[in-house]
Design a protein around this motif. Structure first.
Motif, PDB file in Angstrom:
ATOM      1  N   UNK A   1       0.828  -1.202   0.000  1.00  0.00           N
ATOM      2  CA  UNK A   1       0.000   0.000   0.000  1.00  0.00           C
ATOM      3  C   UNK A   1       0.861   1.250   0.000  1.00  0.00           C
ATOM      4  N   UNK A   2       1.926   1.212   0.750  1.00  0.00           N
ATOM      5  CA  UNK A   2       2.833   2.365   0.760  1.00  0.00           C
ATOM      6  C   UNK A   2       3.357   2.638  -0.639  1.00  0.00           C
ATOM      7  N   UNK A   3       3.795   1.556  -1.260  1.00  0.00           N
ATOM      8  CA  UNK A   3       4.358   1.722  -2.606  1.00  0.00           C
ATOM      9  C   UNK A   3       3.320   2.334  -3.543  1.00  0.00           C
ATOM     10  N   UNK A   4       2.097   1.831  -3.452  1.00  0.00           N
ATOM     11  CA  UNK A   4       1.052   2.355  -4.331  1.00  0.00           C
ATOM     12  C   UNK A   4       0.799   3.829  -4.047  1.00  0.00           C
ATOM     13  N   UNK A   5       0.809   4.167  -2.784  1.00  0.00           N
ATOM     14  CA  UNK A   5       0.574   5.559  -2.424  1.00  0.00           C
ATOM     15  C   UNK A   5       1.679   6.448  -2.963  1.00  0.00           C
ATOM     16  N   UNK A   6       2.895   5.971  -2.873  1.00  0.00           N
ATOM     17  CA  UNK A   6       4.015   6.735  -3.405  1.00  0.00           C
ATOM     18  C   UNK A   6       3.814   6.992  -4.891  1.00  0.00           C
ATOM     19  N   UNK A   7       3.454   5.931  -5.557  1.00  0.00           N
ATOM     20  CA  UNK A   7       3.273   6.084  -7.009  1.00  0.00           C
ATOM     21  C   UNK A   7       2.138   7.066  -7.297  1.00  0.00           C
ATOM     22  N   UNK A   8       1.058   6.923  -6.542  1.00  0.00           N
ATOM     23  CA  UNK A   8      -0.056   7.843  -6.729  1.00  0.00           C
ATOM     24  C   UNK A   8       0.343   9.288  -6.518  1.00  0.00           C
ATOM     25  N   UNK A   9       1.255   9.480  -5.576  1.00  0.00           N
ATOM     26  CA  UNK A   9       1.627  10.847  -5.245  1.00  0.00           C
ATOM     27  C   UNK A   9       2.286  11.549  -6.427  1.00  0.00           C
ATOM     28  N   UNK A  10       2.925  10.766  -7.308  1.00  0.00           N
ATOM     29  CA  UNK A  10       3.549  11.399  -8.489  1.00  0.00           C
ATOM     30  C   UNK A  10       2.491  11.917  -9.460  1.00  0.00           C
ATOM     31  N   UNK A  11       1.267  11.347  -9.351  1.00  0.00           N
ATOM     32  CA  UNK A  11       0.235  11.764 -10.298  1.00  0.00           C
ATOM     33  C   UNK A  11      -0.663  12.841  -9.722  1.00  0.00           C
ATOM     34  N   UNK A  12      -0.522  13.046  -8.422  1.00  0.00           N
ATOM     35  CA  UNK A  12      -1.437  13.963  -7.751  1.00  0.00           C
ATOM     36  C   UNK A  12      -0.978  15.389  -7.969  1.00  0.00           C
ATOM     37  N   UNK A  13      -1.844  16.176  -8.597  1.00  0.00           N
ATOM     38  CA  UNK A  13      -1.451  17.558  -8.876  1.00  0.00           C
ATOM     39  C   UNK A  13      -1.765  18.514  -7.731  1.00  0.00           C
ATOM     40  N   UNK A  14      -2.474  17.995  -6.746  1.00  0.00           N
ATOM     41  CA  UNK A  14      -2.954  18.876  -5.691  1.00  0.00           C
ATOM     42  C   UNK A  14      -1.823  19.524  -4.899  1.00  0.00           C
ATOM     43  N   UNK A  15      -2.159  20.508  -4.103  1.00  0.00           N
ATOM     44  CA  UNK A  15      -1.162  21.272  -3.354  1.00  0.00           C
ATOM     45  C   UNK A  15      -0.511  20.440  -2.255  1.00  0.00           C
ATOM     46  N   UNK A  16      -1.295  19.481  -1.701  1.00  0.00           N
ATOM     47  CA  UNK A  16      -0.760  18.724  -0.556  1.00  0.00           C
ATOM     48  C   UNK A  16       0.155  17.593  -1.011  1.00  0.00           C
ATOM     49  N   UNK A  17       0.464  17.588  -2.309  1.00  0.00           N
ATOM     50  CA  UNK A  17       1.273  16.491  -2.823  1.00  0.00           C
ATOM     51  C   UNK A  17       2.664  16.523  -2.183  1.00  0.00           C
ATOM     52  N   UNK A  18       3.178  15.308  -2.013  1.00  0.00           N
ATOM     53  CA  UNK A  18       4.476  15.214  -1.343  1.00  0.00           C
ATOM     54  C   UNK A  18       5.627  15.345  -2.323  1.00  0.00           C
ATOM     55  N   UNK A  19       5.323  15.263  -3.639  1.00  0.00           N
ATOM     56  CA  UNK A  19       6.414  15.308  -4.608  1.00  0.00           C
ATOM     57  C   UNK A  19       6.472  16.680  -5.299  1.00  0.00           C
ATOM     58  N   UNK A  20       7.585  16.996  -5.853  1.00  0.00           N
ATOM     59  CA  UNK A  20       7.739  18.282  -6.526  1.00  0.00           C
ATOM     60  C   UNK A  20       7.238  18.184  -7.957  1.00  0.00           C
ATOM     61  N   UNK A  21       7.045  19.333  -8.548  1.00  0.00           N
ATOM     62  CA  UNK A  21       6.538  19.360  -9.933  1.00  0.00           C
ATOM     63  C   UNK A  21       7.514  18.698 -10.879  1.00  0.00           C
ATOM     64  N   UNK A  22       8.801  18.909 -10.665  1.00  0.00           N
ATOM     65  CA  UNK A  22       9.807  18.327 -11.552  1.00  0.00           C
ATOM     66  C   UNK A  22       9.763  16.811 -11.462  1.00  0.00           C
ATOM     67  N   UNK A  23       9.628  16.337 -10.230  1.00  0.00           N
ATOM     68  CA  UNK A  23       9.565  14.886 -10.057  1.00  0.00           C
ATOM     69  C   UNK A  23       8.352  14.323 -10.785  1.00  0.00           C
ATOM     70  N   UNK A  24       7.252  15.023 -10.622  1.00  0.00           N
ATOM     71  CA  UNK A  24       6.018  14.530 -11.267  1.00  0.00           C
ATOM     72  C   UNK A  24       6.178  14.484 -12.781  1.00  0.00           C
ATOM     73  N   UNK A  25       6.775  15.564 -13.275  1.00  0.00           N
ATOM     74  CA  UNK A  25       6.971  15.618 -14.729  1.00  0.00           C
ATOM     75  C   UNK A  25       7.830  14.455 -15.192  1.00  0.00           C
ATOM     76  N   UNK A  26       8.897  14.217 -14.453  1.00  0.00           N
ATOM     77  CA  UNK A  26       9.827  13.151 -14.803  1.00  0.00           C
ATOM     78  C   UNK A  26       9.120  11.797 -14.777  1.00  0.00           C
ATOM     79  N   UNK A  27       8.322  11.613 -13.720  1.00  0.00           N
ATOM     80  CA  UNK A  27       7.613  10.342 -13.581  1.00  0.00           C
ATOM     81  C   UNK A  27       6.693  10.112 -14.762  1.00  0.00           C
ATOM     82  N   UNK A  28       5.928  11.159 -15.106  1.00  0.00           N
ATOM     83  CA  UNK A  28       4.978  11.015 -16.202  1.00  0.00           C
ATOM     84  C   UNK A  28       5.688  10.673 -17.509  1.00  0.00           C
ATOM     85  N   UNK A  29       6.848  11.295 -17.665  1.00  0.00           N
ATOM     86  CA  UNK A  29       7.506  11.162 -18.944  1.00  0.00           C
ATOM     87  C   UNK A  29       8.158   9.785 -19.094  1.00  0.00           C
TER      88      UNK A  29
END
Lengths: 833, 328
Positions: free
Chosen positions: A31-59
């Motif tokens: 579940x932790x792992x899934x949550x981590x992965x989800x966090x890369x897709x979450x655009x909301x303000x409370x997200x734990x990851x940075x925008x750059x990380x999210x972009x990288x993940x998506x790409x």
């Protein structure tokens, strides 16, 4: 450097998650792992990851992540997810990431997985993917990207998957497919998603953001090319029509969309659009000046739809031509179209060799185009049109098919009326039918243009109609009562108490009496100048001949000659019918001499085509009469002469029959019908007299009669009549010889240019197969049969005339039946061996 | 199913010439009589009991007799011939004597019309020697009453009928002319009261029912024209009856005002209901033009007969619509 560190960090983290997903036995790790992965897709303000990380993940990591998830579908933890957990942790990974990658992975997985719970889960996710509008996001994402780096191949694959989604799912899930994936649901959904994407594009354009429509256009093209244009454009066209009415941005988007459709898809998109557009106005708003900028579109609209294809409704023609006519820049194209269509219409070779339906289609196009021209343009085109009119009329009127002649007449009338040739107008007499009425209506500009504003509720209209109907009804109700009121007055003064006598005998008085003897009748026909006498003689002729057979035999040939040469001097009503009936009676009564006379005259000099056709008709009718059982005729005649006696006899018989029936006990019901009485076939012994003399001289052209040349109408009738003789000669001993001779005869003309002749030939072949004993057919004609067979197959496939094709198929079926019968018959085989 | 067409009760043969005119006298005490005028100039007197010709009068040389009539009050027979004379015969006590004759001067075919004004005198209207002229004289004194000539050219006088209206006015006269016009004359005023163009062709015959003020006229076309007089003595044309074959030689209304009979050139006698001119029967017996038709004046309605004379030299007698709305 920073970028590199971000990427490696993301990669590390993701790899860790994968590890725990694949190997961990502890569900909390998963579940932790899934949550981590989800966090890369979450655009909301409370997200734990940075925008750059999210972009990288998506790409870079997203596709891999989904693949791992799909790979783990069978894993223990996947099964133990509760519904809530799944919708919170598992599904979002598919629904929130880049939609193109998600779609690709989903489709890939659906095609690869075996039926299982995991597959069901994937299918549900796919369903939610479609329902939550991700397709619009997908299309939109491609609109924004200026130049996608991974472009061509990925796009191509994505397009293929998108367009073929119903096929892929159906292949895989066949018995348990979801309703959403059926073409009837999916393509309209796709269409509305495309519309949504277009809407976003419009909004973006208003905000000054550049967008590319290429991907949407490609999708549209691909779907239409695969044959779903009706479903997709059925949704898109009405919406586009409404949006483009006032909105300039929408217009530009719509035009651009069609321009960006790939060339190979252009045709299917345009034809689809033509079929769903309800008027030329709508079409021109949606398509703009596409026809001027796109070569392919021009070819399709000005050539292919009008001249090469002929399957479309008249409304499509109206749309195309109206579209060409509605803009000043496009009008030269209309004139060009009119030129080419008029050439096609007038082309004598086309008249001969194209199907009648296509000629009707071309005629419609021609009339529509002509009705759209302005007077000035008409003046300019006048000489061309006139030339076309003259040539085309000639070739149409030369045709032996009635439909084509009528077509020529109608078009000639309409065009001449439109061109206003110094007040001169063509006027023909033809039978009005559905087709001609439609053609004529094309010349009047369509009044049924749908009203420019479909928004207003049609209800008030219908209510008004209801109201008027109601008033009409009430007035109808009233009027009888009024009438009944007025009735009593007149009752006082009526002659009702004086019942009238039978007045049926009160007929037109005639001054002359009908002839009572056949010779008087003949005399009158030969020499009389008294119209009344001639008419009576003609009317009496048939019954006189039939009543007095011996007298008729004495003068049969002479009388036939007189009748054949007779002209309708006094315009007797029903002249042709009476004359024909008399000649048929003569031929039936005294077959041999009369047929000898008629068949000789058929090939002799100085007869008109009409007379030759008359000869053929008389012979055919007489043969038909002779081949019918004679008993019927006699009883019918008897009952006509003495109706009272025969009636009473019948009732007497019925009475006795009824009594017997009442006294008889029946265990089982057999056939209650009495068998038809046997009667000698009067045709069989004389069939040869009808048949063979007509085969004799066909290839000797006379000055006035060239059977193999210009008189193909008679040739067609002749062959048809011969076929009829053959057909009637079934079971006659002479049938085998007749069949062989007929096959020989028609062989020479089987590729005749005229369709009536070809029809006659095929009819004759049919009747040969029907009437000839199959044994004789197989043994005597085996050589010819093989050739005939290949020829028939050829005709069945390639003949432009629909009747010819169906007749050829018919003949093939008959031939096969004959073959089968012959092979099953052991006697036949032994004889053959 | 309607009843089959009726047959004649009996026929009278032996006149030896086409029968131009018929007249019944059945109300007298002795046996009922039928007078007929033939084209050979003979007037036959037929006894309807013995069904034989009782006597033959030859008063017009061999010129065709075109009209016969009798007077109610005196036992007098009047016959008109093509020899331009009208003869009077005394029939009392079985005598047949030519009493007198009047010279008309008319070469046409116009039948006279007689109107009894008092027991001792009567008016006779006939076409005069001039083309459009009608003369009326008082008989037996032969005093000319008046001469009626229209102010426009209408051609020959074809038929006339005198009658006296109930309103007490002087006698009126209806006349049909060669150009198809129909004129109503006031005899005492000598003035034309009304005029209509009833037919495009000459008026061949007319009959008028003074009780209902209605009349019909026939011509050589396929229709009968019906008309009526309104309160101001104007002729109003009413609807026509279309026939199957053209040509009408004579028309007659039964005295009870229920039937109209027409003698047609197509050999047939047609019977109509007089009220609505509804066709009722077509009597087919003759083999040549029917020239004349007459209803008998029997006292007993059940004995009433219809007689038709034809160019085929026969007279047919029919019993039709005699019982109230029942069979013949």
């Amino acid at each position: 450097m920073a970028l590199g560190s971000v990427s490696s960090e993301v990669r590390l983290k993701v790899a860790q998650c994968f590890r725990s997903l694949s190997s961990s036995a502890d569900h909390t790790d998963v579940f932790d792992a899934l949550e981590t992965l989800n966090s890369y897709l979450d655009d909301g303000a409370e997200s734990s990851s940075t925008a750059a990380e999210r972009e990288e993940f998506r790409r870079t990591q997203y596709t891999r992540t989904l693949r791992v998830l799909v790979g783990q579908l069978q894993a223990h933890w996947t099964h133990s997810l509760s519904a809530a957990q799944r919708s919170k942790l598992w599904d979002p990974l598919f629904l929130k990431g880049p939609p193109d990658q998600a779609l690709l992975v989903l489709m890939e997985a659906v095609t690869q997985l075996r039926p299982s719970a995991g597959l069901d889960r994937l299918v549900s996710v796919t369903e939610r993917f479609l329902q939550s509008g991700r397709l619009a996001d997908l299309l939109w994402s491609f609109c924004l990207r200026s130049v996608p780096p991974d472009s061509a191949q990925l796009r191509e694959t994505l397009l293929a998957r998108l367009a073929a989604l119903p096929d892929l799912t159906a292949n895989r899930l066949h018995p348990n497919n979801r309703p959403l994936f059926t073409p009837q649901r999916f393509y309209p959904l796709l269409a509305s998603e495309m519309l949504a994407a277009l809407e976003r594009i419009c909004r973006a354009l208003r905000d000054g953001v550049d967008c590319s429509l290429t991907f949407v256009a490609q999708t549209l093209g691909k779907v239409c090319l695969q044959g779903h244009s009706g479903l997709v454009l059925g949704v898109m066209a009405p919406r586009l029509a409404v949006c483009t009415r006032s909105d300039v941005v929408w217009q530009r988007v719509s035009w651009r969309l069609l321009q960006d459709v790939p060339e190979r898809c252009m045709e299917s998109v345009l034809t689809g659009l033509l079929q769903v557009a309800d008027s030329s106005d709508t079409f021109s708003r949606i398509a703009g000046n596409l026809v001027l900028t796109n070569k392919k579109a021009q070819f399709v609209l000005t050539h292919k739809v009008l001249l090469l294809q002929y399957k479309y409704e008249t409304q499509v023609l109206r749309t195309v031509l109206g579209y060409l006519a509605s803009d000043r820049d496009r009008r030269p194209l209309l004139i060009q179209v009119l030129r080419s269509v008029s050439q096609a219409w007038a082309n004598p070779s086309a008249v001969k060799h194209t199907p009648q339906e296509q000629q009707l289609y071309v005629s419609k196009t021609l009339l529509l185009a002509a009705s759209l021209l302005t007077d000035a343009e008409l003046q300019e085109l006048r000489s061309d049109l006139l030339q076309c009119l003259l040539d085309g009329m000639q070739s149409h009127l030369d045709s032996s098919a009635v439909g084509i002649r009528t077509l020529g007449m109608v078009v000639g009338e309409c065009l001449s009326a439109r061109m206003d040739l110094n007040g001169a107008k063509l006027k023909f007499e033809y039978d009005q039918n559905e087709e001609t009425r439609e053609l004529l209506s094309l010349m009047t500009p369509s009044v049924c243009d749908p009203d420019p504003d479909p928004e207003p509720d049609p209800h008030p209209d219908s209510e008004a109609a209801d109201g008027s109907e109601a008033t009409r009804e009430s007035s109808q109700v009233k009027s009888p009562s009024q009438r009944s009121k007025s009735d009593p007055d007149s009752d006082l003064d009526s002659d009702d108490d004086l019942p009238p006598y039978d007045m049926s005998g009160d007929v037109e008085a005639s001054r002359a009496a009908p002839p009572r003897y056949l010779r008087d009748c003949l005399e009158a026909l030969i020499s009389s100048d008294d119209s009344q006498r001639v008419e009576f003689s003609l009317r009496a002729a048939e019954s006189l001949v039939r009543r007095n057979v011996f007298a008729a035999k004495e003068i049969s040939v002479q009388m036939t000659k007189v009748l054949l040469h007779m002209e309708d001097k006094f315009s007797v009503s029903g002249f042709l019918v009476l004359r024909q009936a008399a000649m048929v009676a003569l031929t039936a009564v005294d077959s041999v001499p009369v047929t000898q006379f008629l068949t000789t005259e058929f090939y002799s000099l100085n007869y008109s085509l009409r007379q030759r056709l008359d000869i053929l008709e008389v012979l055919a009718l007489a043969a038909q009469e002779l081949s019918k059982p004679a008993a019927d005729k006699i009883t019918a005649a008897a009952s006509e002469l003495t109706p009272y006696q025969s009636n009473s006899a019948a009732s007497w018989r019925q009475e006795v029959e009824k009594r017997i029936q009442n006294k008889t006990k029946r265990i089982s019901k057999g056939s209650a019908q009495p068998g038809a009485g046997a009667a000698p076939n009067r045709y069989a012994p004389v069939a040869g007299y009808f048949f063979f003399p007509l085969l004799r001289n066909y290839d000797k052209p006379e000055v006035t009669f060239d059977l193999l040349g210009s008189d193909h109408l008679v040739l067609g009738r002749l062959i048809h009549t011969l076929g009829l003789f053959m057909h009637l000669a079934v079971n006659a001993p002479i049938a085998a010889q007749m069949g062989a001779a007929l096959l020989d005869f028609v062989w020479a003309v089987r590729y005749h240019a005229d369709q009536t002749v070809r029809r006659g030939v095929l009819f004759a072949i049919c009747s040969v197969f029907l009437s000839m004993p199959s044994q004789a057919l197989m043994m005597d004609l085996s050589q010819q049969l093989m050739e005939t067979r290949t020829w028939l197959a050829d005709v069945a496939e390639a003949d432009p005339d629909a009747d010819c094709r169906s007749l050829a198929v018919q003949s093939l079926v008959l031939l096969d039946q004959n073959l089968k019968k012959q092979l099953q018959n052991p006697n036949g085989l032994s004889v053959e061996s | 199913m309607s009843r089959p067409a009726p047959c004649p009760v009996y026929t009278l043969r032996g006149a030896g010439a086409p029968l131009n005119t018929l007249h019944f006298r059945c109300s007298g005490g002795d046996s009922p009589l039928l007078f007929s005028g033939s084209a050979k100039g003979a007037v036959h007197i037929w006894n309807l009991k013995s069904r034989r010709a009782e006597r033959v009068l030859e008063g017009h040389g061999s010129n065709s007799v075109i009209w016969v009539s009798t007077l109610q009050t005196a036992d007098t027979l009047i016959s008109q011939g093509r020899d331009m004379r009208v003869c009077l015969w005394d029939l009392t006590e079985g005598r047949i004597e030519a009493l007198d004759s009047v010279w008309t001067g008319s070469v046409g075919f116009c039948q006279c019309s007689v109107l009894e004004t008092s027991p001792s005198s009567y008016l006779l209207a006939f076409a005069g020697p001039q083309t459009e002229e009608i003369k009326i004289i008082e008989m037996p004194s032969k005093n000319p009453v008046c001469t009626l000539t229209p102010d426009t050219k209408l051609g020959m006088v074809m038929c006339v009928q005198l009658w006296k209206p109930d309103s007490g006015l002087g006698p009126l006269l209806l006349a049909g002319y060669e150009d198809g016009s129909l004129l109503l004359w006031d005899v005492t005023q000598r003035s034309e009261l009304s005029r209509v163009k009833a037919h495009p062709e000459p008026v061949m015959c007319l009959t008028f029912d003074p009780g209902r003020l209605r009349g019909v006229s026939g011509s050589c076309e396929k229709k009968l024209s019906s008309w009526m007089l309104d309160g101001q003595n104007h002729i109003q044309l009413q609807d026509c009856v279309t026939l199957v074959n053209p040509g009408i030689s004579q028309l007659c209304v039964r005295s009870d005002g229920r039937l109209l009979a027409s003698a047609g050139w197509d050999h047939r006698v047609r019977v109509f209901g007089w009220k609505k001119l509804q066709p009722l029967a077509v009597l087919h017996y003759h083999t040549d033009m029917a020239l004349s038709v007459a209803f008998s004046d029997h006292q007993d309605p059940k004995q009433r007969l219809l007689a038709a004379g034809s160019k085929d030299q026969r007279i047919s007698l029919w019993s039709i619509y005699n019982q109230n709305a029942d069979t013949c």
